[in-house]
Scaffold this motif. Structure first.
Motif, PDB file in Angstrom:
ATOM      1  N   ALA A 275      41.103  33.333  38.396  1.00 38.25           N
ATOM      2  CA  ALA A 275      41.101  34.473  37.486  1.00 38.25           C
ATOM      3  C   ALA A 275      42.358  35.331  37.645  1.00 38.25           C
ATOM      4  O   ALA A 275      42.985  35.726  36.665  1.00 38.25           O
ATOM      5  CB  ALA A 275      39.853  35.324  37.716  1.00 38.25           C
ATOM      6  N   VAL A 276      42.743  35.621  38.886  1.00 37.91           N
ATOM      7  CA  VAL A 276      43.844  36.536  39.171  1.00 37.91           C
ATOM      8  C   VAL A 276      44.839  35.833  40.100  1.00 37.91           C
ATOM      9  O   VAL A 276      44.452  35.050  40.967  1.00 37.91           O
ATOM     10  CB  VAL A 276      43.323  37.827  39.844  1.00 37.91           C
ATOM     11  N   ASP A 277      46.120  36.109  39.927  1.00 35.05           N
ATOM     12  CA  ASP A 277      47.124  35.577  40.848  1.00 35.05           C
ATOM     13  C   ASP A 277      46.782  35.959  42.285  1.00 35.05           C
ATOM     14  O   ASP A 277      46.374  37.095  42.560  1.00 35.05           O
ATOM     15  CB  ASP A 277      48.509  36.148  40.511  1.00 35.05           C
ATOM     16  N   LEU A 278      46.954  35.012  43.186  1.00 35.70           N
ATOM     17  CA  LEU A 278      46.647  35.242  44.584  1.00 35.70           C
ATOM     18  C   LEU A 278      47.670  34.504  45.431  1.00 35.70           C
ATOM     19  O   LEU A 278      48.473  33.737  44.934  1.00 35.70           O
ATOM     20  CB  LEU A 278      45.230  34.782  44.918  1.00 35.70           C
ATOM     21  N   GLY A 290      46.666  32.331  38.355  1.00 34.09           N
ATOM     22  CA  GLY A 290      45.681  33.138  37.645  1.00 34.09           C
ATOM     23  C   GLY A 290      45.858  33.218  36.146  1.00 34.09           C
ATOM     24  O   GLY A 290      46.919  32.930  35.587  1.00 34.09           O
ATOM     25  N   PHE A 291      44.797  33.681  35.479  1.00 36.96           N
ATOM     26  CA  PHE A 291      44.858  34.070  34.077  1.00 36.96           C
ATOM     27  C   PHE A 291      45.417  35.496  33.959  1.00 36.96           C
ATOM     28  O   PHE A 291      45.818  35.919  32.880  1.00 36.96           O
ATOM     29  CB  PHE A 291      43.462  34.045  33.441  1.00 36.96           C
ATOM     30  N   ILE A 292      45.420  36.214  35.065  1.00 37.24           N
ATOM     31  CA  ILE A 292      45.901  37.590  35.103  1.00 37.24           C
ATOM     32  C   ILE A 292      47.070  37.677  36.078  1.00 37.24           C
ATOM     33  O   ILE A 292      46.969  37.255  37.230  1.00 37.24           O
ATOM     34  CB  ILE A 292      44.782  38.560  35.524  1.00 37.24           C
ATOM     35  N   TYR A 293      48.170  38.219  35.613  1.00 40.58           N
ATOM     36  CA  TYR A 293      49.391  38.344  36.402  1.00 40.58           C
ATOM     37  C   TYR A 293      49.334  39.599  37.266  1.00 40.58           C
ATOM     38  O   TYR A 293      48.946  40.671  36.789  1.00 40.58           O
ATOM     39  CB  TYR A 293      50.586  38.414  35.456  1.00 40.58           C
ATOM     40  N   VAL A 294      49.723  39.488  38.533  1.00 40.93           N
ATOM     41  CA  VAL A 294      49.802  40.621  39.434  1.00 40.93           C
ATOM     42  C   VAL A 294      51.277  40.924  39.691  1.00 40.93           C
ATOM     43  O   VAL A 294      52.022  40.049  40.150  1.00 40.93           O
ATOM     44  CB  VAL A 294      49.079  40.339  40.769  1.00 40.93           C
ATOM     45  N   ASP A 295      51.693  42.148  39.392  1.00 40.56           N
ATOM     46  CA  ASP A 295      53.098  42.526  39.514  1.00 40.56           C
ATOM     47  C   ASP A 295      53.459  42.810  40.967  1.00 40.56           C
ATOM     48  O   ASP A 295      53.437  43.952  41.430  1.00 40.56           O
ATOM     49  CB  ASP A 295      53.387  43.757  38.651  1.00 40.56           C
ATOM     50  N   ARG A 308      47.453  40.594  31.399  1.00 38.15           N
ATOM     51  CA  ARG A 308      46.795  39.385  30.887  1.00 38.15           C
ATOM     52  C   ARG A 308      47.848  38.390  30.412  1.00 38.15           C
ATOM     53  O   ARG A 308      48.710  38.723  29.609  1.00 38.15           O
ATOM     54  CB  ARG A 308      45.846  39.733  29.743  1.00 38.15           C
ATOM     55  N   LYS A 309      47.750  37.168  30.909  1.00 37.81           N
ATOM     56  CA  LYS A 309      48.638  36.102  30.440  1.00 37.81           C
ATOM     57  C   LYS A 309      48.102  35.537  29.121  1.00 37.81           C
ATOM     58  O   LYS A 309      46.934  35.757  28.761  1.00 37.81           O
ATOM     59  CB  LYS A 309      48.713  34.986  31.493  1.00 37.81           C
ATOM     60  N   ASP A 310      48.925  34.775  28.437  1.00 32.57           N
ATOM     61  CA  ASP A 310      48.459  34.121  27.209  1.00 32.57           C
ATOM     62  C   ASP A 310      47.229  33.266  27.499  1.00 32.57           C
ATOM     63  O   ASP A 310      46.304  33.197  26.677  1.00 32.57           O
ATOM     64  CB  ASP A 310      49.559  33.246  26.621  1.00 32.57           C
TER      65      ASP A 310
END
Length: 335
Positions: A275-278, A290-295, A308-310
């Motif tokens: 789900a999320v970058d780790l 992930g589907f969600i990018y963490v800055d 949110r990524k594409d």
């Protein structure tokens, strides 16, 4: 009651007999505990499972064993092993590595007995685990209701006719690298498969082949606990992350699950990774799943904002349609 496959141990076991033996002894005790308690091990990303002096279950956070995980604990990735050619010796090499990579823990958990090829290998390397009182009965009676497994890719091997074993399997760069061992198998780069930016082969049809083989062998429902693509993702100035390569990966792999179902396989569910970058075990923060990018970067926490990524919007639609609509993402969906 489930058995979450724990294998690939020998790949990361190291070069000396002591390490090889310890990983198999740990794996044996692990499966025995599962069979006795009918519990699910979530994997080393969340908790580490051990048995204390009173045979009770103790959970320890990853932080407590972070320095130990890399060398001692196997991944749960199942993937069919192909022979590099039709040569009989390559077929035997593929059988060897299939047993070591896939059937070692699954056979023990489902059938209550060690795979014969693996047991012969353990005897040859003085690495057979000791059976404590009650282990035989626990394994025989610990029937799982389904199998949870991770899939990322297949492997291809050829015969390895060298005689100097060097004390164990060749050290691997990561959990998906298969360099091999003298007299057992040798890793072979499959010329028919593309690779990720990090060198892992991409094999959607191998996903179906792996599921078919597992179901034919064990006749238990299957739950995919991890499947995904690690890549270098780029955050644009307008806060977008375009990852069509990840969407393509999921389109092709989920389509193969559908085909596996038409083959008569019982599939309980599918869980993408993630789900999320780790932080990746081997590549740190630069390898994003992930589907969600963490800055943030490797050593710079930056803003830690989420984007949110594409692929997030694409998979949102896949969920809403119960996996029926795998078509490409449309611009109007990214709102």
């Amino acid at each position: 009651r489930s058995i979450h496959a724990e294998q690939n141990a020998i790949i990361q076991a190291g070069q000396d007999r002591c390490k090889d033996a310890s990983i198999y002894i740990w794996g044996h005790n692990f499966i025995c505990i599962l069979c006795k308690r009918f519990i699910v091990q979530a994997g080393i990303k969340d908790v580490y499972l051990k048995k204390d002096d009173n045979s009770e279950i103790v959970y320890v956070t990853v932080d407590d064993i972070a320095l130990d995980v890399q060398n001692k604990f196997p991944s749960k990735n199942i993937g069919l092993v192909y022979p590099a050619s039709c040569k009989p010796e390559d077929i035997l090499a593929a059988q060897n590595f299939n047993a070591i990579r896939n059937w070692l823990y699954l056979d023990m958990a489902v059938f209550g007995k060690y795979n014969n090829l693996v047991w012969a290998y353990l005897e040859e390397h003085d690495a057979t685990p000791e059976f404590a009182e009650g282990d035989v009965e626990a394994l025989a009676n610990g029937h799982p209701d389904f199998i949870g497994f991770n899939y990322y890719n297949t492997a291809t091997v050829e015969a390895n006719n060298e005689t100097d074993t060097g004390g164990g399997m060749s050290a691997a760069n990561d959990q998906q690298s298969n360099k091999g061992e003298a007299g057992v198998f040798k890793g072979f780069k499959n010329p028919y498969l593309p690779t990720t930016q990090f060198g892992w082969e991409i094999d959607p049809q191998g996903f179906r082949a792996t599921i078919r083989e597992m179901y034919s062998r064990y006749r238990l429902p299957m739950l995919v606990t991890e499947n995904g693509l690690g890549a270098y993702d780029t955050l644009t100035e307008d806060g977008r992350i375009h990852d069509p390569y990840r969407i393509k990966y999921y389109q092709e792999h989920i389509a193969q699950i559908k085909l596996a179902i038409t083959d008569g396989v019982e599939m309980m569910g599918y869980n993408p990774w993630s789900a999320v970058d780790l932080i990746s075990t081997h590549e740190g923060m630069k390898k994003r799943y992930g589907f969600i990018y963490v800055d943030r970067e490797e050593f710079d926490l930056k803003t830690l904002d989420r984007y949110r990524k594409d692929s997030f919007y694409w998979y949102k639609r896949v969920i809403a349609t119960h996996g029926e609509d795998l078509s490409d993402l449309k611009e109007e969906e990214m709102k």
